[in-house]
Design a protein around this motif. Structure first.
Motif, PDB file in Angstrom:
ATOM      1  N   LYS A 130       0.833  -1.202   0.000  1.00  0.00           N
ATOM      2  CA  LYS A 130       0.000   0.000   0.000  1.00  0.00           C
ATOM      3  C   LYS A 130       0.870   1.255   0.000  1.00  0.00           C
ATOM      4  O   LYS A 130       0.591   2.224  -0.719  1.00  0.00           O
ATOM      5  CB  LYS A 130      -0.923   0.003   1.216  1.00  0.00           C
ATOM      6  CG  LYS A 130      -2.053   1.025   1.132  1.00  0.00           C
ATOM      7  CD  LYS A 130      -3.170   0.641   2.088  1.00  0.00           C
ATOM      8  CE  LYS A 130      -4.426   1.447   1.810  1.00  0.00           C
ATOM      9  NZ  LYS A 130      -5.617   0.864   2.433  1.00  0.00           N
ATOM     10  N   ALA A 131       1.943   1.238   0.790  1.00  0.00           N
ATOM     11  CA  ALA A 131       2.863   2.377   0.820  1.00  0.00           C
ATOM     12  C   ALA A 131       3.509   2.578  -0.546  1.00  0.00           C
ATOM     13  O   ALA A 131       3.670   3.712  -1.018  1.00  0.00           O
ATOM     14  CB  ALA A 131       3.933   2.159   1.889  1.00  0.00           C
ATOM     15  N   ILE A 132       3.873   1.484  -1.200  1.00  0.00           N
ATOM     16  CA  ILE A 132       4.481   1.565  -2.530  1.00  0.00           C
ATOM     17  C   ILE A 132       3.514   2.188  -3.530  1.00  0.00           C
ATOM     18  O   ILE A 132       3.873   3.099  -4.288  1.00  0.00           O
ATOM     19  CB  ILE A 132       4.915   0.163  -3.010  1.00  0.00           C
ATOM     20  CG1 ILE A 132       6.154  -0.298  -2.249  1.00  0.00           C
ATOM     21  CG2 ILE A 132       5.193   0.168  -4.508  1.00  0.00           C
ATOM     22  CD1 ILE A 132       6.570  -1.726  -2.558  1.00  0.00           C
ATOM     23  N   ASP A 153      17.052   8.353   2.753  1.00  0.00           N
ATOM     24  CA  ASP A 153      16.677   9.279   1.677  1.00  0.00           C
ATOM     25  C   ASP A 153      15.414  10.065   2.011  1.00  0.00           C
ATOM     26  O   ASP A 153      15.083  11.028   1.314  1.00  0.00           O
ATOM     27  CB  ASP A 153      16.452   8.512   0.367  1.00  0.00           C
ATOM     28  CG  ASP A 153      17.730   7.881  -0.160  1.00  0.00           C
ATOM     29  OD1 ASP A 153      18.810   8.437   0.105  1.00  0.00           O
ATOM     30  OD2 ASP A 153      17.640   6.831  -0.831  1.00  0.00           O
ATOM     31  N   VAL A 154      14.711   9.647   3.058  1.00  0.00           N
ATOM     32  CA  VAL A 154      13.443  10.292   3.426  1.00  0.00           C
ATOM     33  C   VAL A 154      13.694  11.353   4.494  1.00  0.00           C
ATOM     34  O   VAL A 154      14.315  11.082   5.525  1.00  0.00           O
ATOM     35  CB  VAL A 154      12.429   9.261   3.955  1.00  0.00           C
ATOM     36  CG1 VAL A 154      11.093   9.945   4.266  1.00  0.00           C
ATOM     37  CG2 VAL A 154      12.233   8.134   2.951  1.00  0.00           C
ATOM     38  N   CYS A 180       0.516   9.774   2.466  1.00  0.00           N
ATOM     39  CA  CYS A 180       1.691   9.001   2.079  1.00  0.00           C
ATOM     40  C   CYS A 180       2.614   8.794   3.283  1.00  0.00           C
ATOM     41  O   CYS A 180       3.144   7.698   3.493  1.00  0.00           O
ATOM     42  CB  CYS A 180       2.429   9.728   0.956  1.00  0.00           C
ATOM     43  SG  CYS A 180       3.619   8.717   0.081  1.00  0.00           S
ATOM     44  N   ALA A 181       2.788   9.836   4.083  1.00  0.00           N
ATOM     45  CA  ALA A 181       3.634   9.743   5.273  1.00  0.00           C
ATOM     46  C   ALA A 181       3.074   8.712   6.252  1.00  0.00           C
ATOM     47  O   ALA A 181       3.818   7.891   6.807  1.00  0.00           O
ATOM     48  CB  ALA A 181       3.740  11.106   5.944  1.00  0.00           C
ATOM     49  N   ARG A 182       1.768   8.745   6.465  1.00  0.00           N
ATOM     50  CA  ARG A 182       1.134   7.811   7.405  1.00  0.00           C
ATOM     51  C   ARG A 182       1.338   6.363   6.965  1.00  0.00           C
ATOM     52  O   ARG A 182       1.670   5.490   7.781  1.00  0.00           O
ATOM     53  CB  ARG A 182      -0.358   8.133   7.503  1.00  0.00           C
ATOM     54  CG  ARG A 182      -1.154   7.172   8.378  1.00  0.00           C
ATOM     55  CD  ARG A 182      -2.597   7.631   8.510  1.00  0.00           C
ATOM     56  NE  ARG A 182      -3.240   7.803   7.219  1.00  0.00           N
ATOM     57  CZ  ARG A 182      -3.739   6.806   6.486  1.00  0.00           C
ATOM     58  NH1 ARG A 182      -3.648   5.552   6.932  1.00  0.00           N
ATOM     59  NH2 ARG A 182      -4.333   7.047   5.335  1.00  0.00           N
ATOM     60  N   LEU A 183       1.172   6.101   5.677  1.00  0.00           N
ATOM     61  CA  LEU A 183       1.325   4.737   5.173  1.00  0.00           C
ATOM     62  C   LEU A 183       2.786   4.284   5.215  1.00  0.00           C
ATOM     63  O   LEU A 183       3.076   3.124   5.515  1.00  0.00           O
ATOM     64  CB  LEU A 183       0.782   4.649   3.751  1.00  0.00           C
ATOM     65  CG  LEU A 183      -0.735   4.837   3.626  1.00  0.00           C
ATOM     66  CD1 LEU A 183      -1.146   4.915   2.165  1.00  0.00           C
ATOM     67  CD2 LEU A 183      -1.479   3.706   4.327  1.00  0.00           C
ATOM     68  N   VAL A 185       5.069   5.346   7.338  1.00  0.00           N
ATOM     69  CA  VAL A 185       5.398   5.103   8.745  1.00  0.00           C
ATOM     70  C   VAL A 185       4.857   3.744   9.186  1.00  0.00           C
ATOM     71  O   VAL A 185       5.522   2.989   9.910  1.00  0.00           O
ATOM     72  CB  VAL A 185       4.833   6.231   9.636  1.00  0.00           C
ATOM     73  CG1 VAL A 185       4.911   5.842  11.116  1.00  0.00           C
ATOM     74  CG2 VAL A 185       5.605   7.523   9.398  1.00  0.00           C
ATOM     75  N   GLY A 186       3.646   3.419   8.731  1.00  0.00           N
ATOM     76  CA  GLY A 186       3.081   2.110   9.052  1.00  0.00           C
ATOM     77  C   GLY A 186       3.940   0.981   8.516  1.00  0.00           C
ATOM     78  O   GLY A 186       4.159  -0.032   9.200  1.00  0.00           O
TER      79      GLY A 186
END
Length: 236
Positions: A130-132, A153-154, A180-183, A185-186
């Motif tokens: 999902k993050a991808i 890199d983030v 995007c950040a939330r996913l 981090v998950g």
């Protein structure tokens, strides 16, 4: 390179065409040198890897044609001089570039609509996948750029990512949003528990090493197929 310049001049090529040919050959020579190879060691697999390399760098079909036109002339010269047994570029160019052209010309290849992308993302339960999907959709980075990302890199302070340098990209910094950040981090929480021996941002569940092209394909395409989305061939 001097010999190649002479061949190009004898064929009536313009100065700019000669420059492009020489540049293409030099990039290829640098590529095989980075693999510890010489012009004699090149086979179909190396040519395929080089094709993937320039495609992931953002090359369009016309540029790809120019690369392999230059390599065809180069290996013609090498075969004529007896440096190599045959021009290996000729059969590769006939077979694989035609197949690549069909991908670029395929009218079914299209961008997903916002609604289709939303359905695709919502269908993904795996935190990594999902993050991808969201990172690709919201930043517009290429597959190869995503695969080369490391955790360092983030930048979490300004929600940015610094991409690895590629010949076709001048701006290496891209930004992402709260979703995007939330996913991501998950996914990082899951990744931390796996304790992989690599700094790669996205890893394989099996090897715990950096996710490769096939792994990325398998991570996304299964969801697209469930959504009955248009899906390109893995190797056109």
């Amino acid at each position: 390179m001097r010999a190649l310049r002479g061949i190009a001049s004898s064929r009536g090529m313009t100065r700019e065409s000669i420059r492009r040919h020489l540049s293409s050959v030099k990039i290829f020579l640098d590529f095989i040198k980075s693999r510890g190879l010489t012009i004699i060691n090149v086979d179909l697999h190396i040519l395929w890897d080089f094709l993937q390399h320039i495609v992931e760098g953002g090359a369009k079909y016309k540029t790809i044609e120019n690369y392999f036109s230059a390599l065809l002339s180069f290996y013609d010269y090498l075969a004529f001089e007896g440096i190599v047994d045959r021009n290996i570029v000729l059969p590769f160019r006939k077979r694989y570039l035609k197949r690549y052209k069909s991908v670029y010309d395929d009218p079914q290849r299209r961008l997903l609509s916002v609604e289709e992308m939303s359905r695709l993302v919502n269908s993904i339960m795996d935190p990594r996948d999902k993050a991808i999907a969201v990172l690709l959709a919201k930043t517009g980075i290429r597959r190869g750029e995503l695969l080369r990302l490391d955790i360092d890199d983030v930048n979490w302070e300004n929600y940015s990512i610094t991409l690895k340098p590629t010949p076709k990209r001048s701006n290496r910094i891209v930004f992402f949003d709260d979703e995007c950040a939330r996913l991501c981090v998950g996914w990082l929480r899951v990744r931390e528990k796996l304790n992989p021996p690599t700094k790669a941002l996205f890893i394989s569940y099996q090897s715990l090493q950096r996710l490769d092209r096939n792994g990325l394909w398998n991570a996304i395409i299964k969801y697209a197929r469930r959504q009955d989305s248009t899906t390109p061939s893995r190797r056109a």
